[in-house]
Design a protein around this motif. Structure first.
Motif, PDB file in Angstrom:
ATOM      1  N   VAL A  26     -13.401  63.347 -79.552  1.00 13.31           N
ATOM      2  CA  VAL A  26     -12.129  62.487 -79.722  1.00 13.31           C
ATOM      3  C   VAL A  26     -11.951  62.644 -81.296  1.00 13.31           C
ATOM      4  O   VAL A  26     -11.315  62.182 -82.397  1.00 13.31           O
ATOM      5  CB  VAL A  26     -13.233  61.314 -79.458  1.00 13.31           C
ATOM      6  CG1 VAL A  26     -11.961  59.980 -80.404  1.00 13.31           C
ATOM      7  CG2 VAL A  26     -12.157  61.126 -78.096  1.00 13.31           C
ATOM      8  N   ARG A  27     -12.966  62.581 -82.343  1.00 11.22           N
ATOM      9  CA  ARG A  27     -13.624  62.579 -83.330  1.00 11.22           C
ATOM     10  C   ARG A  27     -12.600  63.605 -84.533  1.00 11.22           C
ATOM     11  O   ARG A  27     -12.165  64.039 -85.028  1.00 11.22           O
ATOM     12  CB  ARG A  27     -14.985  61.924 -84.100  1.00 11.22           C
ATOM     13  CG  ARG A  27     -15.050  61.862 -85.905  1.00 11.22           C
ATOM     14  CD  ARG A  27     -16.628  61.057 -86.400  1.00 11.22           C
ATOM     15  NE  ARG A  27     -16.856  61.748 -87.816  1.00 11.22           N
ATOM     16  CZ  ARG A  27     -17.042  62.247 -88.840  1.00 11.22           C
ATOM     17  NH1 ARG A  27     -16.861  64.170 -87.682  1.00 11.22           N
ATOM     18  NH2 ARG A  27     -16.374  62.706 -89.845  1.00 11.22           N
ATOM     19  N   SER A  56      -9.409  63.375 -84.262  1.00  9.66           N
ATOM     20  CA  SER A  56      -8.670  63.029 -85.734  1.00  9.66           C
ATOM     21  C   SER A  56      -8.529  63.453 -86.322  1.00  9.66           C
ATOM     22  O   SER A  56      -7.804  62.950 -87.938  1.00  9.66           O
ATOM     23  CB  SER A  56      -8.975  61.380 -85.297  1.00  9.66           C
ATOM     24  OG  SER A  56     -10.147  61.482 -85.979  1.00  9.66           O
ATOM     25  N   GLU A  77     -11.596  60.903 -94.142  1.00  9.90           N
ATOM     26  CA  GLU A  77     -11.973  59.709 -93.320  1.00  9.90           C
ATOM     27  C   GLU A  77     -12.985  59.306 -94.191  1.00  9.90           C
ATOM     28  O   GLU A  77     -13.521  59.030 -95.484  1.00  9.90           O
ATOM     29  CB  GLU A  77     -13.507  60.273 -93.442  1.00  9.90           C
ATOM     30  CG  GLU A  77     -14.712  59.216 -92.320  1.00  9.90           C
ATOM     31  CD  GLU A  77     -15.585  59.257 -91.767  1.00  9.90           C
ATOM     32  OE1 GLU A  77     -15.589  59.545 -90.220  1.00  9.90           O
ATOM     33  OE2 GLU A  77     -16.996  59.534 -91.787  1.00  9.90           O
ATOM     34  N   ARG A  87      -9.660  57.436 -90.407  1.00  7.48           N
ATOM     35  CA  ARG A  87      -9.745  59.288 -90.115  1.00  7.48           C
ATOM     36  C   ARG A  87      -8.304  59.548 -90.249  1.00  7.48           C
ATOM     37  O   ARG A  87      -7.202  58.456 -89.253  1.00  7.48           O
ATOM     38  CB  ARG A  87      -9.899  59.585 -89.511  1.00  7.48           C
ATOM     39  CG  ARG A  87     -11.769  58.778 -88.952  1.00  7.48           C
ATOM     40  CD  ARG A  87     -12.700  59.613 -87.659  1.00  7.48           C
ATOM     41  NE  ARG A  87     -13.664  58.990 -88.074  1.00  7.48           N
ATOM     42  CZ  ARG A  87     -14.418  58.430 -87.196  1.00  7.48           C
ATOM     43  NH1 ARG A  87     -13.474  57.888 -85.995  1.00  7.48           N
ATOM     44  NH2 ARG A  87     -15.270  57.625 -87.454  1.00  7.48           N
ATOM     45  N   GLY A 106      -3.737  63.861 -86.652  1.00  3.86           N
ATOM     46  CA  GLY A 106      -4.575  63.112 -86.160  1.00  3.86           C
ATOM     47  C   GLY A 106      -4.699  61.778 -86.311  1.00  3.86           C
ATOM     48  O   GLY A 106      -4.738  62.350 -87.696  1.00  3.86           O
ATOM     49  N   GLY A 110      -7.095  58.484 -86.772  1.00  5.00           N
ATOM     50  CA  GLY A 110      -8.120  57.435 -85.504  1.00  5.00           C
ATOM     51  C   GLY A 110      -9.249  56.216 -86.396  1.00  5.00           C
ATOM     52  O   GLY A 110      -9.397  56.302 -88.061  1.00  5.00           O
ATOM     53  N   ASP A 159     -15.712  55.288 -81.428  1.00  4.51           N
ATOM     54  CA  ASP A 159     -14.086  55.865 -81.499  1.00  4.51           C
ATOM     55  C   ASP A 159     -13.406  55.792 -81.382  1.00  4.51           C
ATOM     56  O   ASP A 159     -13.634  56.142 -79.693  1.00  4.51           O
ATOM     57  CB  ASP A 159     -14.576  57.394 -81.984  1.00  4.51           C
ATOM     58  CG  ASP A 159     -15.524  57.694 -82.894  1.00  4.51           C
ATOM     59  OD1 ASP A 159     -15.890  56.941 -83.851  1.00  4.51           O
ATOM     60  OD2 ASP A 159     -17.254  58.441 -82.833  1.00  4.51           O
ATOM     61  N   SER A 208      -9.043  57.249 -81.072  1.00  3.75           N
ATOM     62  CA  SER A 208      -8.311  58.355 -81.374  1.00  3.75           C
ATOM     63  C   SER A 208      -7.144  58.491 -81.127  1.00  3.75           C
ATOM     64  O   SER A 208      -7.032  58.551 -79.595  1.00  3.75           O
ATOM     65  CB  SER A 208      -8.705  59.977 -82.108  1.00  3.75           C
ATOM     66  OG  SER A 208     -10.063  60.087 -82.655  1.00  3.75           O
TER      67      SER A 208
END
Length: 554
Positions: free
Chosen positions: A34-35, A38, A447, A457, A485, A487, A499, A501
């Motif tokens: 997921v991170r 993003s 970020e 993010r 992306g 997030g 997290d 995103s």
């Protein structure tokens, strides 16, 4: 519009090869973390938690104690495919293709008098290949594709070594449509999956600045395909002309003389038509254990800068599975006609044609398949105390997909005919020239630490296509693409992070008539896979991904 003509198997196999190649670009890294999604996947120097197993296993040394990651990712595929008729469209003088022509049976002309403006063949639902059932399953119209992942890592107190494993999906993609969809001639259902179910990993902190790591991925690989077939080819157009013009006077009163002179072709109960459906093909190949490895290095000389590098090995496989072909009546009647004439039998023997084409054919199929190697390197740099930028460059060895070769456990009637027109075909094998290239790509991510708990993010990753312009097609509804992306990360306490995103991938492609030998090329030598010969083809792909990650330290 899009279809072609010869025997069902040859075309369908080619389609499956295209689908795997195309989707490899379509789905790579969209369902891993997921991170990372993003951040435009620019995380080699700043890998996220246990997902470092995939992006850079050296970063596992940043984990302390026992940590678990659980993620859920949903992906929605919105794939539009359009076919248009250019000026002068015809196949050997015929243009009454029911896929593009509004003329009804009351119009007797071979040339269409009323073309449809645009023909839509949009994807209608997501399809997945289910290993236990060994078949493709439709998720239903409007339902997204789900890709849950989980991982665990452990760094013993005071140790410089970290151990980890995870289950994740480096590649998951699939789509389908209902019967009658114009795009079904290049895949009514398509599924491509690579699922890593076990990934034992180890990372070692050499010193305060340098870490190294390695992981071994044990993965499941599958390719599934169901497709209708047609072959709008000049040779088939000539056979239609012979049936409608030359054979008409002899249909009801043929004799031995006409059978000999006309090779028995006029005895066929149904003539060939370049716009007719030639059957349907279903194909599924898989390998339960496909090992690969990742090697990573992470260098962090300061708190504001780090450099990361990862090599993900190729995975060479021998995929095995089954195929089933339903042959339409027209090609079967053509062979029956030849066999009804002495001269036709002689010609068929000289050319190595089959004595008959069965209503259906089934058997085993296998192919050597290589999941391509990947190299990526990147940096993390803090522009400001609260603002960090990541930048990565990467290379994937898609050139390994120069050609796909399918091997069958028996001689196939379709291939016994197709081999006359291509050096890539034998009685029991078919090689599909893809001629992919190995492009370099980059990604960038930002970020921002809004507070000690909250991080925002954003990322961008333009994806350069590995597919040459003359090999583009609708089964691989993507060429060059852009991934965006966004997030947010929130730390609930010292041991718990969440997290969220969202990612959006967009690709539009335009394939003018007669520019791709895997979609719409015209001529005599387009027999294998050009179901939309002579038509303009457009694709518009939008993929929306939503992901949630829950990370806990124990």
């Amino acid at each position: 519009m899009y279809k072609i003509r010869l025997r069902p198997l040859a075309a369908a196999i080619i389609v499956s090869g295209c689908s795997s190649a195309t989707f490899a670009q379509l789905g790579t890294n969209l369902s891993v973390d997921v991170r990372s999604l993003s951040m435009g996947n620019a995380v080699t120097a700043d890998p996220p938690g246990i997902s470092a197993i995939h992006f850079n296993p050296a970063a596992l040394t940043k984990i302390e104690g026992l940590q678990t990651d659980v993620q859920g990712i949903l992906a929605n595929f919105d794939i539009k495919r359009e076919f248009e008729v250019p000026a002068g469209y015809n196949v050997f003088g015929y243009s009454d293709d029911p896929m593009v022509c509004n003329d009804g049976p009351e119009v007797s002309s071979d040339l269409c008098t009323d073309f449809k403006s645009t023909i839509n063949g949009d994807v209608e639902y997501v399809s997945l290949y289910v290993p236990v059932l060994k078949k493709m399953v439709d998720l239903g119209e409007g339902l997204p594709m789900a890709a849950p992942t989980a991982g665990i890592a452990y760094n013993p107190p005071g140790s410089k070594t970290t151990f980890a494993t995870a289950m994740y999906a480096p590649l998951v993609a699939g789509f389908g449509a209902e019967n009658g969809n114009p795009a079904n001639y290049m895949g009514q259902q398509v599924a491509l999956e690579r699922i890593t179910y076990l990934s034992p990993s180890i990372a070692y902190e050499v010193n305060d600045e340098l870490s190294v790591g390695a992981s071994v991925g044990m993965s499941y690989q599958a390719i599934g395909l169901k497709t209708d077939l047609r072959f709008p080819n000049e040779l088939i157009g000539m056979l239609r002309m012979i049936d409608e013009v030359v054979c008409t006077p002899f249909k009801e009163n043929s004799d031995i003389i006409t059978d000999i002179l006309l090779l028995g072709i006029c005895n066929a109960q149904e003539g060939m038509n370049p716009f007719g459906r030639f059957g349907q093909m279903q194909l599924a190949l898989e390998q339960s254990l496909s090992p690969s490895y990742n090697l990573g290095v992470l260098w962090e000389p300061t708190d504001d800068f780090s450099f990361g590098m990862v090599y993900q090995s190729a995975a060479k496989m021998r995929l095995k599975g089954k195929y089933h072909i339903d042959n339409a009546n027209a090609p079967r009647e053509l062979i029956n006609g030849l066999m009804s004439s002495p001269t036709g039998q002689i010609l068929a023997a000289i050319l190595g044609f089959p004595n008959n084409i069965p209503a259906s054919e089934s058997g085993l199929v296998s192919m050597d398949f290589e999941y391509p190697a990947h190299f990526q390197a990147g940096i993390k740099y803090k522009l400001l105390p609260d603002l960090q930028v990541n930048f990565d460059v990467g290379w994937t060895d898609y050139k390994a997909w120069d050609k796909f070769r399918f091997e069958f456990d028996r001689q196939i009637s379709a291939l016994k005919i197709a081999k006359l027109l291509s050096e890539n075909v034998s009685d029991s094998s078919l090689a599909l020239p893809l001629e992919f290239t190995s492009p370099w790509n980059f990604g960038i991510g930002l970020e921002y630490s809004a507070t000690d708990r909250l991080k925002l993010r954003a990322g961008y990753e333009p994806r350069t296509s590995a597919i040459p312009d003359n090999k583009r097609n609708t089964m691989v509804p993507i060429n060059n693409a852009q991934l965006f992306g966004l997030g947010v990360g929130y730390r609930f306490d010292a041991d718990t992070d969440l997290d969220l995103s969202i990612g959006f991938l967009r690709s539009k492609d335009n394939i003018p008539a007669n520019t791709s030998s895997l979609a719409n090329q015209t001529g005599v030598n387009n027999l294998l896979l050009n179901p939309y010969a002579g038509l303009n083809v457009k694709t518009d792909t939008k993929i929306t991904i939503l992901g949630l990650n829950y990370r806990t330290r124990w």
